[in-house]
Write a protein that holds these residues in place. Structure first.
Motif, PDB file in Angstrom:
ATOM      1  N   PHE A   1     -16.608 -12.554 -29.198  1.00 54.32           N
ATOM      2  CA  PHE A   1     -16.641 -11.230 -28.559  1.00 54.32           C
ATOM      3  C   PHE A   1     -16.596 -11.369 -27.037  1.00 54.32           C
ATOM      4  O   PHE A   1     -15.794 -10.705 -26.361  1.00 54.32           O
ATOM      5  N   GLN A   2     -17.437 -12.229 -26.492  1.00 57.33           N
ATOM      6  CA  GLN A   2     -17.482 -12.389 -25.040  1.00 57.33           C
ATOM      7  C   GLN A   2     -16.167 -12.966 -24.519  1.00 57.33           C
ATOM      8  O   GLN A   2     -15.658 -12.535 -23.474  1.00 57.33           O
ATOM      9  N   LEU A   3     -15.607 -13.945 -25.231  1.00 57.69           N
ATOM     10  CA  LEU A   3     -14.326 -14.519 -24.828  1.00 57.69           C
ATOM     11  C   LEU A   3     -13.226 -13.477 -24.799  1.00 57.69           C
ATOM     12  O   LEU A   3     -12.403 -13.442 -23.876  1.00 57.69           O
ATOM     13  N   SER A   4     -13.206 -12.621 -25.819  1.00 54.52           N
ATOM     14  CA  SER A   4     -12.146 -11.615 -25.909  1.00 54.52           C
ATOM     15  C   SER A   4     -12.212 -10.617 -24.761  1.00 54.52           C
ATOM     16  O   SER A   4     -11.218  -9.967 -24.429  1.00 54.52           O
ATOM     17  N   ARG A   5     -13.375 -10.497 -24.125  1.00 56.27           N
ATOM     18  CA  ARG A   5     -13.539  -9.599 -22.977  1.00 56.27           C
ATOM     19  C   ARG A   5     -13.207 -10.302 -21.655  1.00 56.27           C
ATOM     20  O   ARG A   5     -13.370  -9.732 -20.588  1.00 56.27           O
ATOM     21  N   GLY A   6     -12.746 -11.542 -21.758  1.00 53.97           N
ATOM     22  CA  GLY A   6     -12.366 -12.284 -20.564  1.00 53.97           C
ATOM     23  C   GLY A   6     -13.537 -12.815 -19.774  1.00 53.97           C
ATOM     24  O   GLY A   6     -13.393 -13.131 -18.582  1.00 53.97           O
ATOM     25  N   LYS A   7     -14.698 -12.975 -20.410  1.00 59.89           N
ATOM     26  CA  LYS A   7     -15.911 -13.389 -19.705  1.00 59.89           C
ATOM     27  C   LYS A   7     -16.255 -14.868 -19.909  1.00 59.89           C
ATOM     28  O   LYS A   7     -17.293 -15.333 -19.435  1.00 59.89           O
ATOM     29  N   GLY A   8     -15.407 -15.594 -20.614  1.00 58.95           N
ATOM     30  CA  GLY A   8     -15.645 -17.018 -20.794  1.00 58.95           C
ATOM     31  C   GLY A   8     -16.673 -17.324 -21.870  1.00 58.95           C
ATOM     32  O   GLY A   8     -17.225 -16.428 -22.512  1.00 58.95           O
ATOM     33  N   TRP A   9     -16.931 -18.610 -22.041  1.00 52.76           N
ATOM     34  CA  TRP A   9     -17.888 -19.057 -23.047  1.00 52.76           C
ATOM     35  C   TRP A   9     -19.327 -18.778 -22.593  1.00 52.76           C
ATOM     36  O   TRP A   9     -19.627 -18.869 -21.396  1.00 52.76           O
ATOM     37  N   PRO A  10     -20.239 -18.459 -23.534  1.00 53.51           N
ATOM     38  CA  PRO A  10     -21.641 -18.218 -23.166  1.00 53.51           C
ATOM     39  C   PRO A  10     -22.302 -19.408 -22.472  1.00 53.51           C
ATOM     40  O   PRO A  10     -23.181 -19.231 -21.636  1.00 53.51           O
ATOM     41  N   VAL A  11     -21.890 -20.621 -22.829  1.00 52.01           N
ATOM     42  CA  VAL A  11     -22.279 -21.822 -22.084  1.00 52.01           C
ATOM     43  C   VAL A  11     -20.986 -22.530 -21.715  1.00 52.01           C
ATOM     44  O   VAL A  11     -20.169 -22.834 -22.578  1.00 52.01           O
ATOM     45  N   THR A  12     -20.776 -22.773 -20.442  1.00 53.77           N
ATOM     46  CA  THR A  12     -19.512 -23.337 -19.997  1.00 53.77           C
ATOM     47  C   THR A  12     -19.411 -24.815 -20.351  1.00 53.77           C
ATOM     48  O   THR A  12     -20.423 -25.478 -20.651  1.00 53.77           O
ATOM     49  N   VAL A  13     -18.194 -25.335 -20.288  1.00 52.44           N
ATOM     50  CA  VAL A  13     -17.955 -26.724 -20.647  1.00 52.44           C
ATOM     51  C   VAL A  13     -18.680 -27.683 -19.712  1.00 52.44           C
ATOM     52  O   VAL A  13     -18.998 -28.815 -20.090  1.00 52.44           O
ATOM     53  N   ASP A  14     -18.979 -27.248 -18.457  1.00 47.03           N
ATOM     54  CA  ASP A  14     -19.705 -28.108 -17.531  1.00 47.03           C
ATOM     55  C   ASP A  14     -21.210 -27.819 -17.520  1.00 47.03           C
ATOM     56  O   ASP A  14     -21.940 -28.255 -16.624  1.00 47.03           O
ATOM     57  N   GLY A  15     -21.677 -27.075 -18.552  1.00 45.72           N
ATOM     58  CA  GLY A  15     -23.117 -26.927 -18.727  1.00 45.72           C
ATOM     59  C   GLY A  15     -23.781 -25.864 -17.894  1.00 45.72           C
ATOM     60  O   GLY A  15     -24.907 -26.067 -17.420  1.00 45.72           O
ATOM     61  N   LYS A  16     -23.143 -24.708 -17.726  1.00 46.20           N
ATOM     62  CA  LYS A  16     -23.747 -23.599 -17.004  1.00 46.20           C
ATOM     63  C   LYS A  16     -24.010 -22.430 -17.963  1.00 46.20           C
ATOM     64  O   LYS A  16     -23.168 -22.101 -18.788  1.00 46.20           O
ATOM     65  N   PHE A  17     -25.168 -21.810 -17.845  1.00 46.19           N
ATOM     66  CA  PHE A  17     -25.484 -20.625 -18.638  1.00 46.19           C
ATOM     67  C   PHE A  17     -24.566 -19.493 -18.194  1.00 46.19           C
ATOM     68  O   PHE A  17     -24.505 -19.152 -17.012  1.00 46.19           O
ATOM     69  N   ASN A  18     -23.837 -18.908 -19.146  1.00 45.54           N
ATOM     70  CA  ASN A  18     -22.812 -17.929 -18.782  1.00 45.54           C
ATOM     71  C   ASN A  18     -22.809 -16.725 -19.726  1.00 45.54           C
ATOM     72  O   ASN A  18     -21.774 -16.080 -19.900  1.00 45.54           O
ATOM     73  N   TYR A  19     -23.959 -16.422 -20.346  1.00 49.67           N
ATOM     74  CA  TYR A  19     -24.032 -15.191 -21.127  1.00 49.67           C
ATOM     75  C   TYR A  19     -23.747 -14.010 -20.202  1.00 49.67           C
ATOM     76  O   TYR A  19     -24.398 -13.869 -19.156  1.00 49.67           O
ATOM     77  N   ASP A  20     -22.767 -13.192 -20.564  1.00 46.46           N
ATOM     78  CA  ASP A  20     -22.459 -12.002 -19.780  1.00 46.46           C
ATOM     79  C   ASP A  20     -23.387 -10.877 -20.231  1.00 46.46           C
ATOM     80  O   ASP A  20     -23.349 -10.460 -21.393  1.00 46.46           O
ATOM     81  N   LYS A  21     -24.234 -10.402 -19.313  1.00 51.54           N
ATOM     82  CA  LYS A  21     -25.276  -9.445 -19.706  1.00 51.54           C
ATOM     83  C   LYS A  21     -24.695  -8.163 -20.290  1.00 51.54           C
ATOM     84  O   LYS A  21     -25.196  -7.645 -21.294  1.00 51.54           O
ATOM     85  N   GLU A  22     -23.635  -7.642 -19.679  1.00 49.67           N
ATOM     86  CA  GLU A  22     -23.047  -6.404 -20.176  1.00 49.67           C
ATOM     87  C   GLU A  22     -22.513  -6.586 -21.595  1.00 49.67           C
ATOM     88  O   GLU A  22     -22.737  -5.741 -22.477  1.00 49.67           O
ATOM     89  N   SER A  23     -21.827  -7.693 -21.834  1.00 50.93           N
ATOM     90  CA  SER A  23     -21.303  -7.965 -23.178  1.00 50.93           C
ATOM     91  C   SER A  23     -22.443  -8.149 -24.175  1.00 50.93           C
ATOM     92  O   SER A  23     -22.387  -7.651 -25.303  1.00 50.93           O
ATOM     93  N   TRP A  24     -23.475  -8.881 -23.771  1.00 49.81           N
ATOM     94  CA  TRP A  24     -24.624  -9.136 -24.639  1.00 49.81           C
ATOM     95  C   TRP A  24     -25.309  -7.834 -25.047  1.00 49.81           C
ATOM     96  O   TRP A  24     -25.599  -7.623 -26.233  1.00 49.81           O
ATOM     97  N   LEU A  25     -25.546  -6.951 -24.096  1.00 47.85           N
ATOM     98  CA  LEU A  25     -26.234  -5.699 -24.408  1.00 47.85           C
ATOM     99  C   LEU A  25     -25.378  -4.805 -25.292  1.00 47.85           C
ATOM    100  O   LEU A  25     -25.893  -4.159 -26.222  1.00 47.85           O
ATOM    101  N   GLU A  26     -24.087  -4.769 -25.035  1.00 43.36           N
ATOM    102  CA  GLU A  26     -23.209  -3.959 -25.879  1.00 43.36           C
ATOM    103  C   GLU A  26     -23.203  -4.484 -27.315  1.00 43.36           C
ATOM    104  O   GLU A  26     -23.287  -3.726 -28.274  1.00 43.36           O
TER     105      GLU A  26
END
Length: 442
Positions: A223-248
């Motif tokens: 779901f998050q990828l399809s919105r163009g927001k990338g992976w929830p955890v990036t390949v280089d180890g960064k937290f990347n949960y998109d808050k707007e996508s998560w809440l929706e």
């Protein structure tokens, strides 16, 4: 620490190959994936000695009963061809596999040959636990882009065993009975949620349309990828949960839970993929599931002729991805590295082994074996290829996981389950996820 991911050119290469087979009338050979049979350990394939030094190779894998049966036949065939080589086998469902393997490796007692998942390779390579397989295995018939996903710092430490994709399966027979059209190619998340809400009133008591995505990390990633927001955890180890996508996402499922569209939490947690007694889709209690293509034939075998496949819903981008099913690696602590490499070379390239294995580990990794099997593909395997083809039309770049983040999945699951049981709010869950993620960021 570098991470290997499947580049976008692989999508085109895999799609072109598989579409060509489909155009030639391909169907497939039966695949089962992630069933949860009782663990099997300590079995030994035996053979008559021919005077060569007797060697026993320990092999460990997870999967369904079909995969277990096929693998045991393949090991038996290898022993018949190489009588001095016997095997000690360990096999089970996916649950608990990594914990058992990790315990063995810590004691320097890992099996010689190990079925590995992409998500584990960064950590295992970082700890120096996987042997270099760069020589002694013929990989000329494997797509270079897919082969590269098993490399670490230029060395091959994991040999991919099959082509795979993340997509959707559904109970086609049940939809037809309800008079509901299945998802069309290119369908969106809005289309998907509209469909599931329209279906619910048509179902009986104890029947649900989809699972509760609150606890499904892979579905949420799609779901998050399809919105163009990338992976929830990036390949280089960064937290990347998109808050707007998560809440929706989580608020949508809170509403679906309230409306009875998804199972109650206790019912959902009892669902086990490919367990004939506990899989809700097999038992007619669920209509849709997110799934890997390598699992599709197993569902067709358990529910013959009833299964349909689709790509994941899309947004501004696609939601699914192509990947290797998994890999064979050799333990760095193995005393028999050369013998293990000889077996892996034979396993991926031998026509007889390919015939027995079929698509029990996904669409075979070598185009030569795929071409050999193609005329014999059955409906379940045709569906496997179809899901890969559909996903390949608009794929995401696969992320195999970040080094040092293996244990984050446990924190994540605990937070998500408490949210599903409504012990915390979506906002609180996001804050807890972000806090947990900071422990793993470097």
């Amino acid at each position: 620490m570098s991470m290997n991911i499947v580049p976008r050119k692989t999508a085109a290469a895999v799609a072109a190959l598989l579409l060509a087979f489909t155009a030639a009338g391909c169907s497939s050979l039966g695949v089962k994936e992630e069933a949860q049979p009782a663990p099997q350990t300590g079995g030994t394939q035996t053979a008559t000695s021919t005077g060569a030094k007797p060697i026993k190779l320990r092999v460990m894998w997870w999967g369904s009963q079909a995969r277990h049966d096929a693998t045991l036949k393949i090991l038996d065939l290898y022993t018949k061809k190489n009588p001095n080589i016997t095997f000690e086998t360990q096999y089970q469902g996916f649950d608990g596999y990594l914990d058992k393997l990790t315990t063995q490796a810590a004691a320097k007692n890992a099996p010689d040959i190990i079925q590995m998942d992409a998500a584990w390779l960064a950590d295992w390579n970082g700890r120096g636990q996987l042997a270099d397989l760069s020589s002694g295995i013929n990989t000329n018939d494997i797509d270079p882009s897919l082969l590269d996903t098993g490399k670490y710092k230029g060395k091959l430490t994991a040999v991919p065993l099959g082509n795979n994709a993340w997509g959707m399966i559904y109970d086609k027979a049940a939809l037809e009975k309800l008079g509901v059209a299945p998802p069309k190619d290119g369908y969106t998340w809005d289309d998907y949620f509209k469909l599931v809400e329209e279906i619910k009133p048509k179902l009986g008591k104890g029947q649900y349309v989809i699972k509760d995505g609150t606890t499904d990390t892979t579905q949420y990633a799609a779901f998050q990828l399809s919105r163009g927001k990338g992976w929830p955890v990036t390949v280089d180890g960064k937290f990347n949960y998109d808050k707007e996508s998560w809440l929706e996402w989580t608020k949508k499922f809170a509403q679906l839970r309230k409306d009875g569209v998804v199972p109650p939490p206790d019912v959902q947690l009892a669902d086990k993929d490919l367990d004939p007694t506990a899989d809700m889709l097999i038992n007619g209690k669920l209509l849709f599931k997110g799934l890997h293509a390598a699992q599709v034939s197993a569902y067709d075998a358990l529910k013959p002729g009833a299964i349909g496949v689709a790509a994941m819903p899309q947004g501004v981008q696609g939601g699914g991805w192509l990947k290797a099913t998994f890999y064979f690696s050799v333990s760095q602590d193995s005393q028999y590295k050369e013998e293990a490499k000889k077996f892996i070379d034979w396993f991926i390239n031998d026509p007889e082994a390919g015939e027995i294995g079929g698509t029990t580990r996904g669409v075979p990794i070598t185009s030569k074996i795929v071409a050999q099997l193609q005329p014999k593909f059955n409906l379940g395997d045709k569906l496997t290829v179809e899901m890969i083809n559909k996903t390949a039309l608009k794929p995401q770049v696969f992320n195999p996981g970040a080094p040092g983040w293996t244990d984050f999945a446990k924190d994540e699951q605990d937070i998500r389950e408490r949210l599903m049981f409504e012990k915390i709010t979506p906002e609180q869950a996001f804050d807890e996820l972000a806090k947990a993620g900071k422990k793993y960021e470097k």
